[in-house]
Design a protein around this motif. Structure first.
Motif: not given
Length: 258
Positions: A234-247
């Motif tokens: 869970t984080g701010a949108p920019d943090e989520v976009r940049a997260c390798a695990a999310v990608q």
């Protein structure tokens, strides 16, 4: 009962919430905090557990384990109507409108769900000038000011979603839950809905499950990512976009789709 360890900035807290279907763990010990006034989105690839999580929060599915707190009150075992009484309103993927009734009547029926609103039924409420004015104001707010006389069945798909938001707002919610609100919408309809949700007053906390990541990243101030029934981040949108695990969770792509 109010929990003494309640985070007072939080309207909604999930603590180690699980939902099992037999041996299948659709959700596995998910913890999540939604602060009051947030525009909070839950995203994740298919099978992530998003809709199951939505069902637990709205009360349409029972929790297998864990607890759900609304403003510090344990609502884990409360049925849907009790949660509505505490300020939780939900719209679902499949329309729950009264399609034969007029747009205005759908909103008036929702006003009946407010505390004390049910005395005398729809005819009594429809005879109150204040109720009529409230219903028209809500239809203006969601962008349907001239559609009040139409049957709900005559509305376009996007207009039905707008009406569902008006119906939810008519219950005077503190927490508005939206399950795939942009599903089936054209880009123009999605843009209108996004603007509508962004303009809601700060006292209404919005929690949405959504596949349309353009909408998510335009609207949300906080994003939770689910993957295989677990909370990934869970984080701010920019943090989520940049997260390798999310990608990686999104089918191994090199960036989060947007």
């Amino acid at each position: 009962m109010t929990d003494q360890t309640h985070d007072h900035s939080a309207l909604l807290q999930l603590r180690n919430v699980s939902r099992h279907f037999g041996s299948f763990r659709a959700l596995d010990e998910v913890s999540l905090t939604v602060r009051a006034g947030a525009r909070h989105a839950i995203i994740g690839p298919n099978g992530a557990g998003k809709s199951t999580l939505f069902g637990l929060i709205s009360g349409t599915l029972p929790v297998t384990a864990g607890s759900i707190l609304l403003d510090g009150q344990d609502v884990t075992r409360l049925p849907v109507h009790r949660r509505v009484g505490l300020g939780v309103a939900a719209t679902f993927q499949h329309s729950s409108l009264f399609l034969r009734e007029s747009v205005l009547e759908n909103v008036l029926l929702a006003l009946l769900r407010r505390p004390g609103g049910g005395l005398g039924g729809l005819r009594r409420v429809a005879a109150r000038p204040q109720a009529i004015a409230q219903a028209h104001a809500l239809l203006d707010q969601v962008g349907l000011p001239t559609r009040h006389e139409l049957a709900a069945a005559e509305l376009s798909h996007g207009e039905r979603r707008q009406l569902e938001v008006a119906v939810a707002l008519a219950t005077d919610p503190r927490l508005l839950l939206l399950d795939e609100p942009a599903a089936g919408m054209s880009p123009a309809e999605t843009a209108r809905l996004t603007a509508l949700l962004a303009a809601l007053p700060g006292e209404v906390t919005v929690l949405l499950v959504e596949h349309d990541l353009d909408m998510v990243f335009e609207l949300a101030d906080t994003v939770t990512v689910m993957h295989l029934g677990r909370h990934l981040m869970t984080g701010a949108p920019d943090e989520v976009r940049a997260c390798a695990a999310v990608q990686s969770a999104y089918l191994g792509t090199t960036e989060v789709p947007s």
